[in-house]
Design an enzyme around this catalytic site. Structure first.
Site, PDB file in Angstrom:
ATOM      1  N   SER A 185       0.834  -1.206   0.000  1.00  0.00           N
ATOM      2  CA  SER A 185       0.000   0.000   0.000  1.00  0.00           C
ATOM      3  C   SER A 185       0.867   1.253   0.000  1.00  0.00           C
ATOM      4  O   SER A 185       1.964   1.260   0.573  1.00  0.00           O
ATOM      5  CB  SER A 185      -0.879   0.006   1.250  1.00  0.00           C
ATOM      6  OG  SER A 185      -1.477   1.273   1.439  1.00  0.00           O
TER       7      SER A 185
ATOM      8  N   TYR B 106      -1.861   5.689  -4.306  1.00  0.00           N
ATOM      9  CA  TYR B 106      -2.876   6.723  -4.116  1.00  0.00           C
ATOM     10  C   TYR B 106      -2.299   7.989  -4.728  1.00  0.00           C
ATOM     11  O   TYR B 106      -1.106   8.281  -4.550  1.00  0.00           O
ATOM     12  CB  TYR B 106      -3.136   6.967  -2.620  1.00  0.00           C
ATOM     13  CG  TYR B 106      -4.083   5.991  -1.960  1.00  0.00           C
ATOM     14  CD1 TYR B 106      -5.335   5.711  -2.503  1.00  0.00           C
ATOM     15  CD2 TYR B 106      -3.751   5.389  -0.744  1.00  0.00           C
ATOM     16  CE1 TYR B 106      -6.218   4.839  -1.870  1.00  0.00           C
ATOM     17  CE2 TYR B 106      -4.629   4.523  -0.108  1.00  0.00           C
ATOM     18  CZ  TYR B 106      -5.858   4.249  -0.684  1.00  0.00           C
ATOM     19  OH  TYR B 106      -6.731   3.398  -0.046  1.00  0.00           O
TER      20      TYR B 106
ATOM     21  N   THR C 129      -5.443   3.117  -7.109  1.00  0.00           N
ATOM     22  CA  THR C 129      -6.768   3.009  -6.466  1.00  0.00           C
ATOM     23  C   THR C 129      -7.570   4.264  -6.791  1.00  0.00           C
ATOM     24  O   THR C 129      -7.107   5.384  -6.558  1.00  0.00           O
ATOM     25  CB  THR C 129      -6.602   2.844  -4.945  1.00  0.00           C
ATOM     26  OG1 THR C 129      -5.891   1.623  -4.712  1.00  0.00           O
ATOM     27  CG2 THR C 129      -7.948   2.758  -4.243  1.00  0.00           C
TER      28      THR C 129
ATOM     29  N   LYS D 125      -7.854  -0.025  -9.589  1.00  0.00           N
ATOM     30  CA  LYS D 125      -8.603  -0.722  -8.534  1.00  0.00           C
ATOM     31  C   LYS D 125      -9.752   0.159  -8.046  1.00  0.00           C
ATOM     32  O   LYS D 125      -9.528   1.318  -7.667  1.00  0.00           O
ATOM     33  CB  LYS D 125      -7.670  -1.026  -7.357  1.00  0.00           C
ATOM     34  CG  LYS D 125      -8.359  -1.567  -6.107  1.00  0.00           C
ATOM     35  CD  LYS D 125      -7.319  -2.011  -5.101  1.00  0.00           C
ATOM     36  CE  LYS D 125      -7.916  -2.536  -3.830  1.00  0.00           C
ATOM     37  NZ  LYS D 125      -8.363  -1.468  -2.910  1.00  0.00           N
TER      38      LYS D 125
ATOM     39  N   HIS E 182     -13.879  -1.617  -2.361  1.00  0.00           N
ATOM     40  CA  HIS E 182     -12.951  -1.334  -1.270  1.00  0.00           C
ATOM     41  C   HIS E 182     -13.371  -2.062   0.017  1.00  0.00           C
ATOM     42  O   HIS E 182     -13.206  -1.567   1.123  1.00  0.00           O
ATOM     43  CB  HIS E 182     -12.890   0.179  -1.014  1.00  0.00           C
ATOM     44  CG  HIS E 182     -11.536   0.694  -0.618  1.00  0.00           C
ATOM     45  ND1 HIS E 182     -10.658   1.284  -1.496  1.00  0.00           N
ATOM     46  CD2 HIS E 182     -10.909   0.718   0.593  1.00  0.00           C
ATOM     47  CE1 HIS E 182      -9.566   1.659  -0.850  1.00  0.00           C
ATOM     48  NE2 HIS E 182      -9.682   1.310   0.427  1.00  0.00           N
TER      49      HIS E 182
HETATM   50  C1  LIG Z   1      -7.582  -2.397   7.130  1.00  0.00           C
HETATM   51  C2  LIG Z   1      -7.687  -2.167   5.652  1.00  0.00           C
HETATM   52  C3  LIG Z   1      -6.814  -1.270   5.038  1.00  0.00           C
HETATM   53  C4  LIG Z   1      -6.884  -1.071   3.657  1.00  0.00           C
HETATM   54  N1  LIG Z   1      -5.965  -0.243   3.059  1.00  0.00           N
HETATM   55  C5  LIG Z   1      -6.017  -0.061   1.722  1.00  0.00           C
HETATM   56  C6  LIG Z   1      -5.042   0.743   1.069  1.00  0.00           C
HETATM   57  O1  LIG Z   1      -4.143   1.281   1.689  1.00  0.00           O
HETATM   58  N2  LIG Z   1      -5.146   0.902  -0.268  1.00  0.00           N
HETATM   59  C7  LIG Z   1      -6.153   0.309  -1.010  1.00  0.00           C
HETATM   60  O2  LIG Z   1      -6.215   0.477  -2.223  1.00  0.00           O
HETATM   61  N3  LIG Z   1      -7.056  -0.488  -0.413  1.00  0.00           N
HETATM   62  C8  LIG Z   1      -7.004  -0.684   0.926  1.00  0.00           C
HETATM   63  N4  LIG Z   1      -7.932  -1.507   1.521  1.00  0.00           N
HETATM   64  C9  LIG Z   1      -8.935  -2.207   0.692  1.00  0.00           C
HETATM   65  C10 LIG Z   1      -8.387  -3.571   0.240  1.00  0.00           C
HETATM   66  O3  LIG Z   1      -7.311  -3.427  -0.646  1.00  0.00           O
HETATM   67  C11 LIG Z   1      -9.463  -4.397  -0.474  1.00  0.00           C
HETATM   68  O4  LIG Z   1     -10.043  -3.652  -1.516  1.00  0.00           O
HETATM   69  C12 LIG Z   1     -10.579  -4.876   0.462  1.00  0.00           C
HETATM   70  O5  LIG Z   1     -10.085  -5.154   1.754  1.00  0.00           O
HETATM   71  C13 LIG Z   1     -11.201  -6.129  -0.141  1.00  0.00           C
HETATM   72  O6  LIG Z   1     -12.226  -6.606   0.628  1.00  0.00           O
HETATM   73  P1  LIG Z   1     -12.085  -7.807   1.700  1.00  0.00           P
HETATM   74  O7  LIG Z   1     -11.433  -7.211   2.893  1.00  0.00           O
HETATM   75  O8  LIG Z   1     -13.498  -8.171   1.922  1.00  0.00           O
HETATM   76  O9  LIG Z   1     -11.247  -8.899   1.058  1.00  0.00           O
HETATM   77  C14 LIG Z   1      -7.869  -1.741   2.889  1.00  0.00           C
HETATM   78  C15 LIG Z   1      -8.736  -2.641   3.519  1.00  0.00           C
HETATM   79  C16 LIG Z   1      -8.654  -2.859   4.878  1.00  0.00           C
HETATM   80  C17 LIG Z   1      -9.588  -3.850   5.518  1.00  0.00           C
END
Ligand SMILES: Cc1cc2nc3c(=O)[nH]c(=O)nc-3n(C[C@H](O)[C@H](O)[C@H](O)COP(=O)(O)O)c2cc1C
Length: 387
Positions: free
Chosen positions: A132, A154, A180, A257, A281
């Site tokens: 990330s 980002y 993203t 994404k 997300h």
């Molecule tokens: C704690 C947490 C932090 C996340 N941080 C980011 C991030 O920094 N960048 C991003 O594109 N998506 C982030 N996401 C989204 C994930 O990449 C992903 O799209 C999402 O968790 C998918 O769903 P799932 O948790 O049901 O598998 C984050 C998700 C969670 C749960």
């Protein structure tokens, strides 16, 4: 003379002397739900909420699961599955299963080794790991671990910073850039707001905050410091021209994404992207957005085989991966499940999650009569009617 009465086996009033007690072997998790429970038991409540939570009333978070559960696969039979394999390719590279670890911010909240433990586990499992922009370990260290490492970008407010970061990831050896596009700002995560969620001092955004504590560390009674920090750092002015700029700037495969709309998928194709992630997300942005798995088929229909389509949000087991493949995805990303594994057991915990997914996918493929991932894409999947 009579013998003195025998000492009862008791230790300071306990029925069993702990010095003689051999604890049973810990039971290995049998499903990702088991790992979720283990993570919930060890994490501080506010960190648990940060990971588990969604935005608003968490309607989309819940709908992601409900949408998977509404779908049913029509298995095929008599097709010799004795050599069934989960091997696949993602972004043109071989992987041991069509699953990648999604970008998840600030993993040192979950375990002292943070993203380094996750990246090592992904390498061992033969699947890509996505770093990330908000990683708590720098990309150079993670890419140095080896395996297939992707970088999630980002778009930052400061002019030129996003392109600099993209170049930094490319120089570090990342194999793909994932922009993203569903975070102009952070969705309203009410759990974090109620908890006044802030980062502890030892957890930093390794690519953003070189100096002393950032906004993300300054908690208030009501409001998420992490959301305030993200709002300061990320640009809400992102448009298709930025995608074109990034496309011209990098030789790496470019992944968008956070696309749910077929028109946006077509724009993405015209902008020269190599892959899309159909994603809401994990229910953390627009509450009320369509479940990703319900948006998938239309996106696949319009892009055809002109670019890869991946999916995330709500994948919790091998049968979910099978359903996504049957709807035309090339693969999926998992976000929370590896984070649970990291919290519950560090590198080994993430490895357990990925191994479970691989075992479950192999089982699902075979039981559906598929020798491989390509055959899964031919399966019929529907709402439980005959189709
Ligand atoms: C704690 C947490 C932090 C996340 N941080 C980011 C991030 O920094 N960048 C991003 O594109 N998506 C982030 N996401 C989204 C994930 O990449 C992903 O799209 C999402 O968790 C998918 O769903 P799932 O948790 O049901 O598998 C984050 C998700 C969670 C749960």
């Amino acid at each position: 003379m009579t013998d003195p009465p025998k000492q009862k086996s008791s230790f300071r009033g306990l029925a069993v002397d702990p010095r003689e007690w051999n604890p049973p072997e810990p039971v290995p998790p049998r499903s990702l739900d088991d790992v979720e429970r283990a993570a919930a038991a060890v994490l501080p409540p506010d960190v648990w909420d940060f990971v588990a939570g969604g935005s608003g009333r968490e309607r989309t978070l819940a709908a992601n699961r409900a949408a998977f559960d509404r779908l049913f696969v029509r298995p095929r039979v008599l097709r010799d599955v004795s050599r069934c394999t989960t091997d696949a390719t993602l972004l043109g590279r071989p992987v041991r299963m069509p699953v990648a670890v999604a970008p998840v911010a600030y993993q040192r909240l979950l375990h002292p080794d943070g993203e380094a433990a996750s990246a090592r586990a992904a390498k061992a499992a033969g699947v890509p790991f996505t770093v990330s922009t908000l990683s708590s370990v720098p990309v150079e260290e993670l890419a140095g671990i080896g395996g297939s490492v992707w970088f999630q970008l980002y778009w930052l407010r400061e002019d030129g910073r996003a392109l600099e970061l993209a170049r930094r990831a490319e120089d570090a050896g990342c194999e793909a850039l994932m922009l993203t596009v569903d975070v102009p700002w952070m969705g309203r995560r009410l759990r974090d707001e109620r908890n006044g969620f802030a980062l502890p001092d030892h957890v930093r955004a390794a690519h953003l905050d070189a100096g002393p504590a950032s906004t993300a560390h300054r908690g208030t009674a009501h409001g998420s410091a992490v959301a305030a920090h993200t709002g300061q750092a990320l640009s809400p002015a992102l448009t298709w021209s930025h995608v074109a700029e990034l496309r011209a700037h990098t030789r790496l495969p470019l992944v968008l994404k956070g696309v749910l709309d077929p028109q946006d998928a077509l724009h993405a194709l015209e902008s020269g992207v190599d892959a899309l992630v159909v994603s809401n997300h994990g229910g953390r942005q627009l509450d009320g957005a369509l479940p990703s798995v319900d948006a998938l088929a239309r996106v696949v229909e319009v892009v055809g085989d002109r670019c890869e389509v991946l999916l995330d949000s709500g994948v919790r087991g091998g049968t979910d991966v099978l359903k996504a493949l049957a709807l035309g995805a090339s693969g999926v990303l998992v976000g929370r499940p590896p984070a649970w594994g990291l919290a519950a057991g560090g590198e080994n915990g993430v490895r357990q999650v990925l191994d479970l997914l691989s075992e479950e996918l192999r089982d699902a493929l075979g039981l559906a009569g598929c020798q491989n991932v390509a055959e899964a894409r031919e399966l019929y999947v529907g709402m439980g009617r005959t189709g």
